[in-house]
Design a protein around this motif. Sequence first.
Motif, short mmCIF file in Angstrom:
data_model
loop_
_atom_site.label_atom_id
_atom_site.label_comp_id
_atom_site.label_asym_id
_atom_site.label_seq_id
_atom_site.Cartn_x
_atom_site.Cartn_y
_atom_site.Cartn_z
N HIS A 71 0.86 -1.19 0.00
CA HIS A 71 0.00 0.00 0.00
C HIS A 71 0.90 1.24 0.00
O HIS A 71 1.00 1.97 0.99
N CYS A 72 1.52 1.46 -1.14
CA CYS A 72 2.55 2.49 -1.27
C CYS A 72 2.05 3.72 -2.02
O CYS A 72 2.86 4.55 -2.44
N GLN A 73 0.75 3.86 -2.18
CA GLN A 73 0.20 4.98 -2.96
C GLN A 73 0.20 6.24 -2.09
O GLN A 73 -0.80 6.63 -1.49
N VAL A 74 1.36 6.86 -2.02
CA VAL A 74 1.55 8.08 -1.24
C VAL A 74 2.22 9.13 -2.11
O VAL A 74 2.84 8.82 -3.13
N LEU A 75 2.11 10.38 -1.69
CA LEU A 75 2.81 11.46 -2.36
C LEU A 75 3.29 12.46 -1.33
O LEU A 75 2.82 12.49 -0.19
N SER A 76 4.26 13.27 -1.71
CA SER A 76 4.78 14.33 -0.86
C SER A 76 4.80 15.63 -1.64
O SER A 76 4.97 15.63 -2.86
N VAL A 77 4.61 16.74 -0.92
CA VAL A 77 4.51 18.05 -1.54
C VAL A 77 5.54 18.98 -0.91
O VAL A 77 5.71 19.00 0.31
N THR A 78 6.24 19.74 -1.75
CA THR A 78 7.15 20.79 -1.29
C THR A 78 6.75 22.09 -1.98
O THR A 78 6.61 22.12 -3.21
N ALA A 79 6.57 23.15 -1.20
CA ALA A 79 6.10 24.42 -1.75
C ALA A 79 6.70 25.59 -1.00
O ALA A 79 6.99 25.48 0.21
N PRO A 80 6.91 26.71 -1.66
CA PRO A 80 7.32 27.91 -0.94
C PRO A 80 6.24 28.33 0.06
O PRO A 80 5.04 28.27 -0.25
N ALA A 81 6.64 28.72 1.25
CA ALA A 81 5.66 29.20 2.23
C ALA A 81 4.95 30.43 1.68
O ALA A 81 5.56 31.30 1.06
#
Length: 384
Positions: A71-81
């Motif tokens: 169950h590896c359906q993950v994501l990560s997000v990086t964004a400027p504050a």
Amino acid sequence: MLSIGRVITAEGLVRARGIRYATADRFAAPSPVAWDGVIDDSRRGPACPQPPSMLAPMVGNSVEGLSFDEHCQVLSVTAPAGASGLPVMVWFHGGAYVTGSGESTKYETGLLASEGVVVVNVSYRLGVFGYLRDNLGLLDQFVALRWVRDNVAAFGGDPANVTVFGQSAGGDSVYALMLTDTEGLFHRAIMQSAPMGTRSPERAEMTAALRAAITVDASTSVEDVLAAQVAAVADVGPRFGPSGGMPFAPEVGADLAAAASRVELLVGHTADDGSPYVPSREYWEAVTELIFAGGARQLAQDWTAAGGRVATYLFSWAPADAPLGCCHCMELPFLFDPEGWLGAGMLAGQEPDPVLAKTLRGAWTTFARSGLDALPSRSLEFGG
């Protein structure tokens, strides 16, 4: 639940790791998972179970420190504050559809996000779990893109300005996504060193042979699934020439017209992409041309003929005395935060040139922001 303020880094970025975007039983289509708004920057999500990578001596361990779970359906997000309305870049990792993870420390996107974009790293099912039948890994990727459409505005991203990009099998994923997206989930794409030469007519026969050889079901242990996968690939792969170098991949048609009408494309490769896959230097050029360069060039020509807009690139930087030249994956330490690549064998003890890295990231984010017309050329070269 963590507040936004508590996850802003010293670099002024917001990071959210390991967000679940889908769930699925083994060999079943993914079902989307609604995001609850929780932002956690402390725990990376799991990688799909996988065998060791054959490229580990060259690039290092891309799943070091990660847990493994079907169950590896993950994501990560990086964004400027404080971001608002920024372009979105969605990354699909490589690994021949059998190794790797978007949660890898090698794909840290802080420097890329600091160029004024929101970056989403996607993990998806691999190997037997994702590509033995029914294009399940590709379906995972589509659910992730719908998650981006529905949720990325919360991080300051513009869901109407999405670029997908990927390297190696990730680049091949971008190709498959372009040909099968009927929802307008993205309008720009970057294909990095996609092994288009493995998409030969014999692939269908090879897939049938793999399906016959791998007899597993929902009750088979993960360890036995991986053992069956490794044994079948070792037996079946060598029978099918170039296609056998990437036995698992999504099955898609090749009608470019609809895709070319809606997607701006940037496609290219490294100067010595083929070097890790052959025993001696005399074959580098031939393998690079057969598997990577020729396919990128032909796709660019076909895209144009179908009425699409396209630019090409060549990445040619190599460290002095590099054992494999400007090999497959060489551009990645320039695109992502370089700390994750320290000690990689392909760098021969050297560090990426920071000026060239800034130039490469600038080109990728400029394309994501404004498209081909903002690039300095339709034929880009980096590090020559």
